[in-house]
Design a protein around this motif. Sequence first.
Motif, mmCIF file in Angstrom:
data_model
loop_
_atom_site.group_PDB
_atom_site.id
_atom_site.type_symbol
_atom_site.label_atom_id
_atom_site.label_comp_id
_atom_site.label_asym_id
_atom_site.label_seq_id
_atom_site.Cartn_x
_atom_site.Cartn_y
_atom_site.Cartn_z
ATOM 1 N N HIS A 175 0.854 -1.201 -0.037
ATOM 2 C CA HIS A 175 0.062 -0.035 0.054
ATOM 3 C C HIS A 175 0.922 1.062 0.001
ATOM 4 C CE1 HIS A 175 -3.637 -2.495 0.820
ATOM 5 N NE2 HIS A 175 -2.796 -3.225 1.666
ATOM 6 N N LEU A 176 0.803 2.079 -1.140
ATOM 7 C CA LEU A 176 1.776 3.249 -1.147
ATOM 8 C C LEU A 176 1.520 4.285 0.017
ATOM 9 C CD1 LEU A 176 1.355 4.443 -4.957
ATOM 10 C CD2 LEU A 176 3.200 3.603 -3.677
ATOM 11 N N GLU A 177 0.379 4.280 0.352
ATOM 12 C CA GLU A 177 0.044 5.315 1.483
ATOM 13 C C GLU A 177 0.801 5.025 3.024
ATOM 14 O OE1 GLU A 177 -0.958 8.189 0.889
ATOM 15 O OE2 GLU A 177 -1.592 7.763 -1.372
ATOM 16 N N THR A 178 0.546 3.527 3.161
ATOM 17 C CA THR A 178 1.094 3.231 4.598
ATOM 18 C C THR A 178 2.538 2.344 4.645
ATOM 19 O OG1 THR A 178 -0.219 1.125 4.328
ATOM 20 C CG2 THR A 178 -1.060 2.918 5.317
ATOM 21 N N LEU A 216 -1.769 6.463 -13.605
ATOM 22 C CA LEU A 216 -2.669 7.412 -13.020
ATOM 23 C C LEU A 216 -2.555 7.637 -11.464
ATOM 24 C CD1 LEU A 216 -4.526 9.771 -13.218
ATOM 25 C CD2 LEU A 216 -6.484 7.987 -13.264
ATOM 26 N N ALA A 217 -2.426 6.222 -10.994
ATOM 27 C CA ALA A 217 -2.421 6.097 -9.415
ATOM 28 C C ALA A 217 -1.089 6.687 -8.802
ATOM 29 C CB ALA A 217 -2.640 4.505 -9.175
ATOM 30 N N ILE A 218 0.172 6.445 -9.649
ATOM 31 C CA ILE A 218 1.254 6.747 -9.057
ATOM 32 C C ILE A 218 1.423 8.343 -9.197
ATOM 33 C CG2 ILE A 218 3.903 6.838 -9.987
ATOM 34 C CD1 ILE A 218 3.383 3.787 -10.533
ATOM 35 N N SER A 219 0.813 8.777 -10.198
ATOM 36 C CA SER A 219 0.836 10.199 -10.669
ATOM 37 C C SER A 219 0.103 11.130 -9.297
ATOM 38 C CB SER A 219 0.223 10.609 -12.128
ATOM 39 O OG SER A 219 0.841 10.099 -12.899
ATOM 40 N N GLU A 220 -1.201 10.541 -9.009
ATOM 41 C CA GLU A 220 -2.017 11.041 -7.934
ATOM 42 C C GLU A 220 -0.876 10.683 -6.549
ATOM 43 O OE1 GLU A 220 -5.328 8.645 -8.015
ATOM 44 O OE2 GLU A 220 -6.430 9.907 -9.567
ATOM 45 N N HIS A 221 -0.207 9.837 -6.418
ATOM 46 C CA HIS A 221 0.485 9.530 -5.171
ATOM 47 C C HIS A 221 1.770 10.722 -5.170
ATOM 48 C CE1 HIS A 221 2.717 7.669 -1.877
ATOM 49 N NE2 HIS A 221 3.826 7.878 -2.573
ATOM 50 N N ILE A 222 2.307 10.879 -6.198
ATOM 51 C CA ILE A 222 3.540 12.063 -6.129
ATOM 52 C C ILE A 222 2.957 13.272 -6.078
ATOM 53 C CG2 ILE A 222 4.997 13.062 -7.717
ATOM 54 C CD1 ILE A 222 5.348 10.497 -9.116
#
Length: 303
Positions: free
Chosen positions: A265-268, A293-299
């Motif tokens: 999980h990227l966030e945790t 898109l998910a990686i872009s949003e995370h950055i």
Amino acid sequence: MDNNRTKREIIQLVESRRITSEEGFQRLKELRRKQADVQTAGKRERLFFSPVWQESIPGSIEKSASIAGNVLIFADNKASIAGISEKLKGDSGGSNIRIVSVFAGEKYEKRDTDTFAINPKSRDDYRSLFTTLRKDRGVPGHILHLRSKDPFESDESLIKKQMGISFFSVFHLCQELLEQKIQGTIQILYFYSGSTEKRQPLFSALSGFFKALRMENPHVAGRTIALSDWNEIPEIVSDELKILNREDICYRDGKRLTLRLAEFHLETDAPKSMLFKQRGVYLITGGAGGLGLAISEHIVKQV
């Protein structure tokens, strides 16, 4: 959010004429869009996986009954082979196994019936080696590569040296195996000094190479095995040659660990050291897809 209840409320508003049909339609459309976003976000989260070392008990793994035939060992010296040879011959009763040793040299040389020297960077030397083996007692069914005892170094000159004795050596070896059109499965065990704490780029690349090779020719089964204590290698070789799966392995503190994919999980779960620079520029290939898109949003969230 209870979507069914919300839909009913919108319909009731339209029926009571508190909102127009057009406005009700737009609200239902927006509700559907939000619902789709929630479902898509859940799917994105499940797309992330990270390699994790997990303990694997040898007794629970499918094994072959015994080791027989020719075992080809690439090593730096005879001392590194002696313990392995003694262990394998002891396990087999000594009659069904032949140890063939290959050391680094300036050029191909047959020193005696079971001892050879080759230039690890010479493609022709591997061809000469396997031509001789095929004419003699046949191509080995098991191959051990023991020439990466030194830990990985980031110095450019040392990397070139390590590439010569590791990656290019294995590459030439596998090229020859494919050209020989050998029947039956050949098992390659590549040993190197390593641990679970830090992945080593060179040996990770070898692991990827073996996986790609397996898709091209399933008869060549290569695995990387990281060791923290090379004194354990005779016992480890005896066990690993009998194991039929093709997972990468690490031995640490007497435990056998297998590299497997686990949900991430990227966030945790992302390490704190994964920092993105303010006003930095990042190129994401395949950015139009769901993962990009998910990686872009995370950055964006990080900066």
